[in-house]
Design an enzyme around this catalytic site. Structure first.
Site, PDB file in Angstrom:
ATOM      1  N   CYS A  40      60.023  54.793  24.110  1.00 44.80           N
ATOM      2  CA  CYS A  40      61.061  55.615  25.150  1.00 44.80           C
ATOM      3  C   CYS A  40      62.464  55.702  23.838  1.00 44.80           C
ATOM      4  CB  CYS A  40      61.050  54.621  26.344  1.00 44.80           C
ATOM      5  SG  CYS A  40      61.422  52.515  25.553  1.00 44.80           S
ATOM      6  N   ALA A  60      63.171  51.897  22.671  1.00 42.27           N
ATOM      7  CA  ALA A  60      61.687  51.877  21.802  1.00 42.27           C
ATOM      8  C   ALA A  60      63.191  52.189  20.461  1.00 42.27           C
ATOM      9  CB  ALA A  60      60.976  52.073  21.970  1.00 42.27           C
ATOM     10  N   ARG A  62      58.080  44.454  14.271  1.00 45.14           N
ATOM     11  CA  ARG A  62      57.510  45.463  13.445  1.00 45.14           C
ATOM     12  C   ARG A  62      57.974  44.306  11.778  1.00 45.14           C
ATOM     13  NH1 ARG A  62      58.801  51.145  13.585  1.00 45.14           N
ATOM     14  NH2 ARG A  62      60.222  51.135  11.553  1.00 45.14           N
ATOM     15  N   HIS A 106      66.876  58.126  18.364  1.00 43.37           N
ATOM     16  CA  HIS A 106      67.131  58.206  17.624  1.00 43.37           C
ATOM     17  C   HIS A 106      68.368  58.288  17.096  1.00 43.37           C
ATOM     18  CE1 HIS A 106      61.795  57.908  15.984  1.00 43.37           C
ATOM     19  NE2 HIS A 106      62.754  56.754  16.513  1.00 43.37           N
TER      20      HIS A 106
END
Length: 584
Positions: free
Chosen positions: A63, A66, A97, A197
């Site tokens: 999403c 994220a 991550r 992003h």
């Protein structure tokens, strides 16, 4: 018998038709736009992309939250990142991550710490602005050395209308210009994490670039060879590997976006002479903005595999003078024997093997050259959240007749692998269970690493020279010994697994660090010796994991033996400090 291009195209078309027959007519018609094959000479891959996923299918997308918190903002190490909303989103995205960094957690780095406003029902009803205001005060009291705060909004924030911008402006004034960035990255926005992003890039533009005083850092002295690494999140140390090569060329890396990066580096980036862009999908927006407003050109590079490394080094060097161009050739020549030794060892065993790829970001095209260097053939590739320009760029990497799939469903991907019968599937961790059960070799593609042995070689050399570890001698396996013989290097020049008693610090000329596989930060081991400096997590796990349910026994509090571990200093520390992950 080897298939011709025409045979492969016919087989791929029949396979796509077979897969679509399993869907209702309307759904099959929509999914057909996302499945196809590349035809030589076409400007793109012939598939639709960046379209909303169909309800009911097993999509692999993330999403917008994220994309912002988990990718762009989260790895910035000296900022505190608040997940504003219910605890679940923050917990799921917390330290998931391997964004390695150099620093001391809780002092100058906060990547592996979880900050959340932990929304409850009353917060949904009455709003969370006051709670957010109080959380920022608590963060400043507990972690006064942080260099900034970002507020990553979750879905409920967009629904109830919390004014995170007003809170950010108020607290920034209260703390004398402290950088506080509101990011409107509610998960329901957009069709995938790709919009996250974009939103994160816009937040950098509006709340960092536009609000930074040009005279804020008078100590920064610009040089003609300043570059910034954009869109590399240092997953497993990738950005360090890239930085090593760039600095050996004679360039000065002034910023890393955003793995092992700092807010100061973000502020200094417009002063760079060139932005080198790793992940085009996540950072092309801010790169284009810097080119338009500050006149900083950018170039996309690919450091996967010897062939693409050489081409990228030459492309980057072409933006500078003859001195840098000559140094680039020296770097290529320096590492060629080492890379050739690896190819000589593995290429005969991998020649002709077939690979299928499916990842987000850049790897569906960038790693193709690395596989081809090893003699392997990529027969299918696709993106989780790619746009049309990603597929246009992919045409430069793939061959005629390559199977293409965008936002592929779990059913489609399984059928493609079943029929194509690849020797290897390179994808994400969400797909691994299906292919492990199918018996198909499956390395998570995001863990393939960058440059192979090159960064580890340089890392050991730098550690030895900077910290006096001249007696470090790695343990080598038979394969490494043979590779050394072919490359002409001594065994001392190839790194192995070791623990450095003193973790390296980042300097202006190098950024090397050995990272132990079971840690999230630079230090080689996790030492738990102090209640105040390294609080323990609430959950305790044995080294081998939890015991089976049938063997568990309950004991009364009186019979339980006291724990030998130090207890956390406070409830805050118990809630927020990361658990120790098992060795992978």
């Amino acid at each position: 018998m080897t298939m011709t291009i025409e045979d492969r195209k016919a087989a791929n078309k029949a396979l796509i038709d077979e897969v679509l027959k399993a869907y209702p007519e309307k759904m099959a018609k929509r999914r057909a736009k996302h499945l196809g094959q590349f035809e030589d000479g076409k400007p793109d891959c012939g598939v639709k992309s960046n379209i909303k996923s169909l309800p009911g299918v097993m999509t692999i997308r993330g999403c917008a939250y994220a994309g912002s918190k988990g990718v762009v903002w989260g790895p910035i190490k000296d900022m505190v990142h608040i997940s504003h909303g219910p605890v679940g989103c923050g917990q799921y995205s917390w330290a998931a991550r391997r964004n390695y960094y150099i620093g001391t957690t809780g002092i100058d780095t906060f990547v592996t710490m979880q900050f959340t406003s932990d929304f409850q029902e009353k917060d949904i009803v009455f709003g969370g602005d006051k709670k957010l205001d109080k959380i920022i005060d608590e963060i400043q009291d507990l972690f006064p050395l942080n260099k900034g705060i970002s507020i990553q909004s979750e879905c409920p924030i967009g629904l109830i209308g919390d004014d995170i911008e007003a809170v950010s402006k108020k607290k920034a004034k209260e703390y004398e210009g402290h950088t506080i960035v509101p990011v409107r990255c509610e998960g329901f926005r957009g069709v995938s994490q790709s919009l996250g992003h974009h939103i994160a890039n816009d937040a950098v533009r509006d709340w960092v670039f536009d609000k930074t005083d040009p005279n804020k850092r008078p100590d920064f002295v610009s040089t003609p060879y300043d570059v910034a690494i954009i869109g590399d999140y240092n997953i497993g140390g990738d950005a360090w590997s890239s930085r090593i090569l760039l600095e050996e060329m004679g360039l000065r890396v002034i910023a890393q976006w955003s793995g092992d990066g700092t807010i100061a580096e973000l502020e200094n980036t417009p002063k760079a002479k060139l932005n080198v862009l790793h992940c085009y999908r996540s950072m092309n927006y801010i790169s284009r903005h810097m080119e338009e407003k500050y006149g900083v050109p950018w170039v996309e590079y690919n450091f996967f595999g010897p062939t693409k490394i050489e081409a990228s080094l030459r492309e980057i060097a072409s933006h500078f003078d003859d001195t840098i161009k000559a140094r680039a050739e020296e770097v290529i020549a320096k590492y060629k024997p080492l890379m050739q030794a690896v190819l000589d060892k593995y290429k005969p065993r991998l020649q002709g093997k077939k690979v299928m790829l499916y990842v987000g970001g850049l790897r569906p095209r960038h790693v193709i050259g690395a596989y081809e260097d090893l003699g392997m053939e990529v027969v299918g590739t696709g993106y989780e959240f790619g746009h049309n320009d990603d597929y246009q760029r992919t045409t430069h990497y793939i061959k005629d007749g390559t199977l293409i799939y965008d936002d592929v469903t779990g059913y489609e991907f399984e059928k493609f692998v079943e029929k194509v019968q690849p020797d290897l599937v390179g994808s994400g961790i969400k797909e691994k269970y299906v292919f492990q059960k199918m018996g198909v070799p499956f390395p998570p593609d995001a863990q393939l690493g960058l440059l192979g042995p090159v960064p580890r070689l340089r890392r050991l050399r730098d550690l030895r020279s900077r910290h006096g570890h001249g007696d470090l001698q790695p343990d080598l396996g038979p394969g490494q010994e043979r590779a050394l013989e072919k490359s002409g290097l001594t065994s001392l020049e190839l790194p192995g697994e070791f623990s450095c008693p003193k973790a390296p610090t980042r300097s202006s000329t190098t950024n090397c660090c050995f990272v132990s596989p079971n840690t999230r930060s630079c230090s080689p081991t996790r030492r738990r010796t102090s209640n105040t400096t390294t609080p323990m997590p609430r959950l305790r796990r044995s080294a081998t994991g939890p015991s089976p349910r049938s063997t568990r026994t309950r004991t009364s509090p009186a019979k339980r033996s006291p724990s030998t571990r130090p207890r956390p200093a406070s409830r805050w520390a118990r809630c927020m400090w990361p658990t120790v992950l098992p060795r992978h």
